[in-house]
Design a protein around this motif. Structure first.
Motif, PDB file in Angstrom:
ATOM      1  N   UNK A 163      42.459  70.021  25.101  1.00 18.11           N
ATOM      2  CA  UNK A 163      41.413  69.298  24.382  1.00 18.11           C
ATOM      3  C   UNK A 163      41.861  68.793  23.009  1.00 18.11           C
ATOM      4  N   UNK A 164      43.134  69.011  22.654  1.00 20.86           N
ATOM      5  CA  UNK A 164      43.650  68.400  21.425  1.00 20.86           C
ATOM      6  C   UNK A 164      43.994  66.934  21.645  1.00 20.86           C
ATOM      7  N   UNK A 165      44.061  66.512  22.906  1.00 19.92           N
ATOM      8  CA  UNK A 165      44.471  65.158  23.274  1.00 19.92           C
ATOM      9  C   UNK A 165      43.262  64.320  23.668  1.00 19.92           C
ATOM     10  N   UNK A 166      43.160  63.149  23.068  1.00 18.33           N
ATOM     11  CA  UNK A 166      42.163  62.164  23.484  1.00 18.33           C
ATOM     12  C   UNK A 166      42.870  60.891  23.894  1.00 18.33           C
ATOM     13  N   UNK A 167      42.404  60.250  24.963  1.00 19.87           N
ATOM     14  CA  UNK A 167      43.080  59.025  25.389  1.00 19.87           C
ATOM     15  C   UNK A 167      42.128  58.078  26.098  1.00 19.87           C
ATOM     16  N   UNK A 168      42.516  56.805  26.100  1.00 18.83           N
ATOM     17  CA  UNK A 168      41.902  55.760  26.909  1.00 18.83           C
ATOM     18  C   UNK A 168      43.044  54.942  27.501  1.00 18.83           C
ATOM     19  N   UNK A 169      43.065  54.827  28.827  1.00 22.47           N
ATOM     20  CA  UNK A 169      44.121  54.096  29.523  1.00 22.47           C
ATOM     21  C   UNK A 169      43.479  53.189  30.562  1.00 22.47           C
ATOM     22  N   UNK A 170      43.879  51.925  30.586  1.00 17.51           N
ATOM     23  CA  UNK A 170      43.355  51.007  31.598  1.00 17.51           C
ATOM     24  C   UNK A 170      44.176  49.725  31.622  1.00 17.51           C
ATOM     25  N   UNK A 171      44.441  49.179  32.818  1.00 18.01           N
ATOM     26  CA  UNK A 171      45.062  47.857  32.847  1.00 18.01           C
ATOM     27  C   UNK A 171      44.225  46.855  32.052  1.00 18.01           C
ATOM     28  N   UNK A 172      44.902  45.979  31.345  1.00 19.30           N
ATOM     29  CA  UNK A 172      44.213  45.022  30.482  1.00 19.30           C
ATOM     30  C   UNK A 172      43.257  44.141  31.279  1.00 19.30           C
TER      31      UNK A 172
END
Length: 473
Positions: free
Chosen positions: A38-47
């Protein structure tokens, strides 16, 4: 793989706040580093939005470190424009007569990012070659483009090294970055020091410095703040700490007060050019109707930002951030408040949720600034949809190739392909930008780690996530 993506889509459809499943290489990197998931936050998605958004802690307010510079740079390219240029001017209350300025020479700062010593000399050379030889009223330095004019005065230092260039708090003049080069050299018995250029009235004493066994590259580890004392002829600087034996180093340092430095450099250059300058220097505002006598213009914003982002230059980012406010500030309004208003209006216009946003100086060199991964992802998407998308992309460090990523991600699927802004504070690290997958499709990539051990342990986790995206098909 398909099952993994289906589970993510199910989580997102049901409750976006539930953490997404962690890619195995990232989980392994977290475990190896001893960092909690839970120290890591992310958002990943093809443009292009062709896959569901992969997200964890996406809406949480997190310390961004220098990934905050993406917000400042993207808004500035749009609101100021790629050809925006800061400028520096020499003025006088009235035009010279027979080579004489009866009043003060005015040096007015206009957020010029390229006002170094040669640029100042050229300004004065222009004035001298126009026929001016005598200035009877001394020098007036005008920093009034920003309010307050001296943001650095009375502000507590960010850390224990206020002399170093990353800690400079800019003003509208920003002459030579408010820095003076110091050359340090170990001798048989101690340390010798001098400034470049040498300035009359500035004495440098390194007699209290001792020699250490450190490697030359770590020369600043034993640096201690210098003592500055006014003396009859000017200033006396007493350098302290230890310096590696056998080492020679040149370092730009913020030790000498910027007003003292500006006035003495102007006087030295003007004298060398054969001119005379009356006594009494001051800070203030140029009178209405003052005549412009010479001008220096900085590079266009798009060119400036390329170096700013690749080097992660805090001072110049702050200078750009303040320019956002300077163009809209109402009379007497704090420029930082006006800058924040511009950023929030831009985010609202691009439908980016700004509720997690906390702004301080726009550079990320702050203990208080906050963004969410979703906010940074929204800025990246909006930036790539805007007219300045190529310029924004060109500012970002290239994985394993240049800037702050020149020594990271050097041998893997993201090498020479991913373009990412880095960020590092003691308890926060981040990467944000664009990562092409194995098919060449660019992904919006935002990943932040907030943890007391983030700076020491977090980078391999972020790099693992970058490489995981680069391997997707």
């Amino acid at each position: 793989m398909r099952a993994w993506l289906f589970s993510v889509a199910f989580v997102l459809a049901g409750c976006a706040s539930v953490p997404a499943p962690m890619p195995d290489p990232v989980r392994a990197a977290l475990d190896k580093a001893g960092l909690p998931a839970d120290s890591l936050g992310f958002v990943l998605q093809p443009l292009d939005g062709s896959r569901p958004v992969l997200r964890q802690r996406a809406d949480d307010a997190m310390a961004p470190a220098s990934t905050m510079k993406l917000v400042t740079a993207t808004v500035a390219l749009d609101k100021l424009g790629i050809n925006h240029r800061g400028r520096t001017e020499l003025l006088a209350a009235a035009a010279p007569v027979d080579g004489i300025i009866e009043g003060q020479l005015i040096l007015r700062g206009g957020a010029d990012p390229d006002l170094d010593w040669p640029a100042l000399w050229w300004l004065l050379r222009q004035l001298r070659e126009s026929g001016v030889r005598e200035i009877r009223g001394g020098l007036l330095v005008d920093r009034s483009l920003f309010s307050p004019a001296r943001l650095d005065v009375g502000l507590p230092p960010f850390d224990e090294a206020p002399e170093f260039d990353y800690n400079v708090i800019p003003d509208a003049l920003h002459l030579n970055g408010s820095l003076l080069d110091f050359e340090l050299q170990a001798t048989a018995t101690g340390v010798a020091a001098r400034t470049l250029p040498a300035l009359p009235g500035l004495a440098v004493d390194a007699g209290a410095m001792t020699l250490s066994a450190r490697a030359c590259k770590d020369w600043d580890e034993d640096w201690k703040s210098a003592v500055v004392q006014p003396v009859a002829q000017g200033l006396a600087l007493k350098l302290q700490g230890a310096f590696p034996a056998g080492c020679r180093q040149r370092a730009p340092l913020q030790i000498v007060d910027r007003q003292w430095l500006a006035t003495h450099m102007v006087r030295q250059f003007w004298t060398e050019l054969g001119g005379t300058l009356g006594p009494t220097d001051a800070e203030g505002v140029a009178p209405v109707g003052a005549v412009v006598l010479a001008t220096h213009r900085g590079r266009p914003l798009a060119e400036v930002l390329r170096g700013v982002m690749k080097r992660s230059d805090n001072a110049l980012t702050r200078l750009v951030y303040l320019q956002l406010g300077a163009q809209v500030a109402q009379s007497g309004e704090d420029t930082r408040a006006a800058s924040e208003r511009v950023v929030r209006q831009w985010l609202a216009a691009h439908a980016v949720d700004a509720s997690p946003l906390v702004l301080d100086n726009g550079s990320g060199l702050s203990r208080s600034e906050r963004v969410s991964p979703a906010l940074l992802a929204g800025v990246l998407r909006a930036g790539q949809q805007g007219a300045q998308a190529p310029e924004l992309l060109a500012t970002l460090p290239i994985a394993g190739v240049d800037g702050t990523l020149s020594r990271r991600l050097k041998d893997g699927p993201a090498t020479a392909r991913a373009r990412l802004k880095t960020g590092t504070l003691r308890d926060a690290v981040g990467l944000a930008g664009f990562v092409p997958d194995a098919s060449g499709k660019p992904w919006v990539f935002v990943a932040l780690i907030n943890h007391p051990e983030a700076a020491r342990k977090g980078r391999p986790v972020l790099d693992a996530l970058v490489n995981w995206v680069a391997e997707q098909r």
